[in-house]
Design an enzyme around this catalytic site. Structure first.
Site, PDB file in Angstrom:
ATOM      1  N   TRP A  23       0.825  -1.209   0.000  1.00 58.88           N
ATOM      2  CA  TRP A  23       0.000   0.000   0.000  1.00 58.88           C
ATOM      3  C   TRP A  23       0.858   1.258   0.000  1.00 58.88           C
ATOM      4  O   TRP A  23       0.341   2.361   0.088  1.00 58.88           O
ATOM      5  CB  TRP A  23      -0.888   0.009   1.242  1.00 58.88           C
ATOM      6  CG  TRP A  23      -0.157  -0.356   2.487  1.00 58.88           C
ATOM      7  CD1 TRP A  23       0.629   0.461   3.241  1.00 58.88           C
ATOM      8  CD2 TRP A  23      -0.113  -1.641   3.120  1.00 58.88           C
ATOM      9  NE1 TRP A  23       1.153  -0.221   4.297  1.00 58.88           N
ATOM     10  CE2 TRP A  23       0.709  -1.519   4.257  1.00 58.88           C
ATOM     11  CE3 TRP A  23      -0.693  -2.891   2.828  1.00 58.88           C
ATOM     12  CZ2 TRP A  23       0.973  -2.601   5.110  1.00 58.88           C
ATOM     13  CZ3 TRP A  23      -0.429  -3.953   3.679  1.00 58.88           C
ATOM     14  CH2 TRP A  23       0.386  -3.801   4.802  1.00 58.88           C
ATOM     15  N   ARG A  24       2.154   1.094  -0.108  1.00 56.93           N
ATOM     16  CA  ARG A  24       3.030   2.226   0.171  1.00 56.93           C
ATOM     17  C   ARG A  24       3.421   3.043  -1.035  1.00 56.93           C
ATOM     18  O   ARG A  24       3.413   2.554  -2.160  1.00 56.93           O
ATOM     19  CB  ARG A  24       4.323   1.704   0.782  1.00 56.93           C
ATOM     20  CG  ARG A  24       4.221   1.550   2.244  1.00 56.93           C
ATOM     21  CD  ARG A  24       5.582   1.435   2.829  1.00 56.93           C
ATOM     22  NE  ARG A  24       5.515   1.764   4.237  1.00 56.93           N
ATOM     23  CZ  ARG A  24       6.566   1.744   5.029  1.00 56.93           C
ATOM     24  NH1 ARG A  24       7.738   1.427   4.539  1.00 56.93           N
ATOM     25  NH2 ARG A  24       6.440   2.062   6.287  1.00 56.93           N
ATOM     26  N   GLU A  42      -4.302   1.523   6.552  1.00 55.21           N
ATOM     27  CA  GLU A  42      -4.174   2.187   7.849  1.00 55.21           C
ATOM     28  C   GLU A  42      -5.277   1.740   8.807  1.00 55.21           C
ATOM     29  O   GLU A  42      -5.035   1.545   9.989  1.00 55.21           O
ATOM     30  CB  GLU A  42      -4.187   3.708   7.688  1.00 55.21           C
ATOM     31  CG  GLU A  42      -2.923   4.271   7.059  1.00 55.21           C
ATOM     32  CD  GLU A  42      -1.672   3.957   7.873  1.00 55.21           C
ATOM     33  OE1 GLU A  42      -1.754   3.695   9.076  1.00 55.21           O
ATOM     34  OE2 GLU A  42      -0.585   3.942   7.261  1.00 55.21           O
ATOM     35  N   THR A  48      -3.759  -4.504  14.150  1.00 53.75           N
ATOM     36  CA  THR A  48      -3.050  -5.750  13.978  1.00 53.75           C
ATOM     37  C   THR A  48      -1.711  -5.477  13.301  1.00 53.75           C
ATOM     38  O   THR A  48      -1.385  -4.350  12.991  1.00 53.75           O
ATOM     39  CB  THR A  48      -3.907  -6.751  13.170  1.00 53.75           C
ATOM     40  OG1 THR A  48      -3.254  -8.010  13.158  1.00 53.75           O
ATOM     41  CG2 THR A  48      -4.102  -6.286  11.742  1.00 53.75           C
ATOM     42  N   GLY A  86     -10.595  -8.264  14.175  1.00 52.97           N
ATOM     43  CA  GLY A  86     -10.987  -7.695  15.465  1.00 52.97           C
ATOM     44  C   GLY A  86     -11.736  -6.376  15.354  1.00 52.97           C
ATOM     45  O   GLY A  86     -11.886  -5.831  14.260  1.00 52.97           O
ATOM     46  N   TYR A 125      -4.997  10.486  13.300  1.00 50.38           N
ATOM     47  CA  TYR A 125      -3.878   9.687  12.784  1.00 50.38           C
ATOM     48  C   TYR A 125      -4.118   9.265  11.333  1.00 50.38           C
ATOM     49  O   TYR A 125      -3.257   9.436  10.466  1.00 50.38           O
ATOM     50  CB  TYR A 125      -3.649   8.431  13.652  1.00 50.38           C
ATOM     51  CG  TYR A 125      -2.692   7.505  12.956  1.00 50.38           C
ATOM     52  CD1 TYR A 125      -1.339   7.793  12.936  1.00 50.38           C
ATOM     53  CD2 TYR A 125      -3.153   6.400  12.229  1.00 50.38           C
ATOM     54  CE1 TYR A 125      -0.454   6.998  12.237  1.00 50.38           C
ATOM     55  CE2 TYR A 125      -2.279   5.614  11.527  1.00 50.38           C
ATOM     56  CZ  TYR A 125      -0.928   5.906  11.532  1.00 50.38           C
ATOM     57  OH  TYR A 125      -0.061   5.138  10.813  1.00 50.38           O
ATOM     58  N   ASP A 143       1.444   7.841  15.623  1.00 45.73           N
ATOM     59  CA  ASP A 143       0.762   6.696  16.237  1.00 45.73           C
ATOM     60  C   ASP A 143       1.612   6.223  17.422  1.00 45.73           C
ATOM     61  O   ASP A 143       2.554   6.909  17.828  1.00 45.73           O
ATOM     62  CB  ASP A 143       0.540   5.582  15.206  1.00 45.73           C
ATOM     63  CG  ASP A 143       1.844   4.976  14.728  1.00 45.73           C
ATOM     64  OD1 ASP A 143       2.930   5.506  15.091  1.00 45.73           O
ATOM     65  OD2 ASP A 143       1.802   3.976  14.005  1.00 45.73           O
ATOM     66  N   CYS A 211      20.147  10.239  20.299  1.00 46.12           N
ATOM     67  CA  CYS A 211      19.049   9.689  21.100  1.00 46.12           C
ATOM     68  C   CYS A 211      19.368   9.801  22.593  1.00 46.12           C
ATOM     69  O   CYS A 211      20.318   9.176  23.086  1.00 46.12           O
ATOM     70  CB  CYS A 211      18.821   8.226  20.719  1.00 46.12           C
ATOM     71  SG  CYS A 211      17.522   7.459  21.697  1.00 46.12           S
TER      72      CYS A 211
HETATM   73 FE1  SF4 Z   1      15.206   3.878  19.516  1.00 40.33          FE
HETATM   74 FE2  SF4 Z   1      17.644   2.979  20.247  1.00 40.33          FE
HETATM   75 FE3  SF4 Z   1      17.338   4.398  18.020  1.00 40.33          FE
HETATM   76 FE4  SF4 Z   1      17.084   5.567  20.394  1.00 40.33          FE
HETATM   77  S1  SF4 Z   1      18.955   4.631  19.566  1.00 40.33           S
HETATM   78  S2  SF4 Z   1      15.749   5.846  18.612  1.00 40.33           S
HETATM   79  S3  SF4 Z   1      16.131   3.931  21.570  1.00 40.33           S
HETATM   80  S4  SF4 Z   1      16.490   2.348  18.435  1.00 40.33           S
END
Ligand code: SF4
Length: 347
Positions: A23-24, A42, A48, A86, A125, A143, A211
């Site tokens: 579907w992309r 979507e 699921t 579901g 969404y 989401d 991160c």
């Molecule tokens: Fe997620 Fe790890 Fe990437 Fe951070 S470093 S966004 S926790 S996969």
């Protein structure tokens, strides 16, 4: 964190190895994409997994190749095709939406997030996802996957669900207005395949250096969550009556849980469970009922233990579902049929 660098890393990672889903919009593509496919996928994927939804997606498209074809379909056949996905309320909304596109928009999906939001059953969404993926319009597609990724990238300490507005705002600040479809699909891929709920695969992530949760050393503990109330437990009794024409079924009332679906005859489901009179009143026939192994099933708002009673013969006030068509039943009832079959050695 440098948002521009982070965005580039995630997009480069996505374009090098995007999941190929039917579907992309392919990475980097500006070619038109059928919004019907995006919307249908979507709605299915809200409840699921990709693996589970994909055969349903193909089956729906083969049977109803356009939104107008789906709008023209009968309620019962769409409900039956939805069985196994579901949440039948979503199937009812699916039909209502298809009919609104047919009746209000001449069978053509509107191409803005605001107009999509005006369709029945289309929430923020889905409207954002269809606007971004089908029409490549800037939209903040958020989401549960995206919430998780944001909570980790920024190490958001506010627990869910209170953190939602903050996570949405963080996602909006990162979104790439130059490549809306790619950005939406990149975050979906990152959340689904790498930044997974329990065990994020940070060694495969394009962004560990950006991160904050990774820097903490324990990224799997995000998103923070409020303690949850336990799901209440309900109990009931369900009847599997097998006759010459198949299995006895009843059409459930149009509103409420599994509304409008075919189901097995059953008592009400309550925390106290049914008494002997309620059980006798719900039985489709006076028979020598035999006990099969009970069914355990988890719904969104409660868990259910269903005692399964099985017998053979004719019944009153029931329809008959031909042998082999049990797959049309909602999964809680299909489990009960299987329990009864197991007891008789029939499968
Ligand atoms: Fe997620 Fe790890 Fe990437 Fe951070 S470093 S966004 S926790 S996969």
């Amino acid at each position: 964190m440098d948002p521009e660098r982070l965005r580039r890393r995630i997009l480069d990672w996505y374009r090098a190895g995007a999941r190929d889903l039917p579907w992309r919009r392919p990475p980097g593509s500006r070619a038109p994409v059928d919004p019907y496919r995006v919307w249908l996928s979507e709605v299915m994927l809200q409840q699921t997994t990709v693996v589970h939804a994909t055969p349903y997606f193909h089956a729906f498209l083969a049977r109803w190749p356009t939104v107008t074809a789906l709008a023209d379909a009968g309620d019962a056949e769409v409900m039956a095709a939805w069985a196994g996905l579901g949440y039948y309320a979503r199937a009812r909304n699916l039909l209502a939406c298809a009919r609104a596109v047919r009746d209000r928009h001449g069978g053509v999906f509107p191409d803005t997030e605001a107009a999509l939001l005006g369709l029945p059953g289309v929430g923020p969404y889905t409207a954002a996802a269809v606007a971004a993926i089908a029409f490549d319009r800037p939209a903040n597609v958020v989401d549960g996957n995206v919430e998780r990724v944001m909570s980790r990238l920024f190490a958001v300490e506010t627990p869910l669900p209170a953190a939602r507005p903050e996570l949405r705002a963080l996602a909006a600040g990162l979104a790439d207005p130059e490549a809306p479809a790619d950005w939406a699909q990149a975050l979906m891929d990152l959340g689904a395949t790498v930044c997974r709920p329990r065990s994020p695969a940070c060694s495969q992530c394009p962004a560990p250096g950006d991160c904050a949760a990774f820097a903490s050393g324990d990224p799997g503990t995000w998103p923070r969550k409020s303690p949850r109330a336990a799901r209440p437990a309900r109990r009931g009794v369900v009847f599997v009556l097998r006759g010459a024409r198949g299995i006895a079924v009843v059409r459930r009332p149009p509103r409420g849980l599994l509304g409008g679906m075919l189901g097995l005859p059953t008592t009400d489901w309550s925390e106290a469970g049914p008494g002997p009179e309620a059980i006798a009143g719900a039985a489709p026939a006076r028979r020598n009922w035999r006990d099969a192994v009970a069914v355990e099933h988890v719904f969104t708002h409660f868990s259910l233990t269903l005692k399964v009673l099985a017998a053979e013969g004719e019944g009153e006030g029931v329809e008959w579902l031909a042998d082999g068509a049990e797959g049309d039943l909602p999964s809680v009832f299909l489990k009960a049929v299987r329990r009864a079959q197991g007891m008789s050695g029939a499968g």
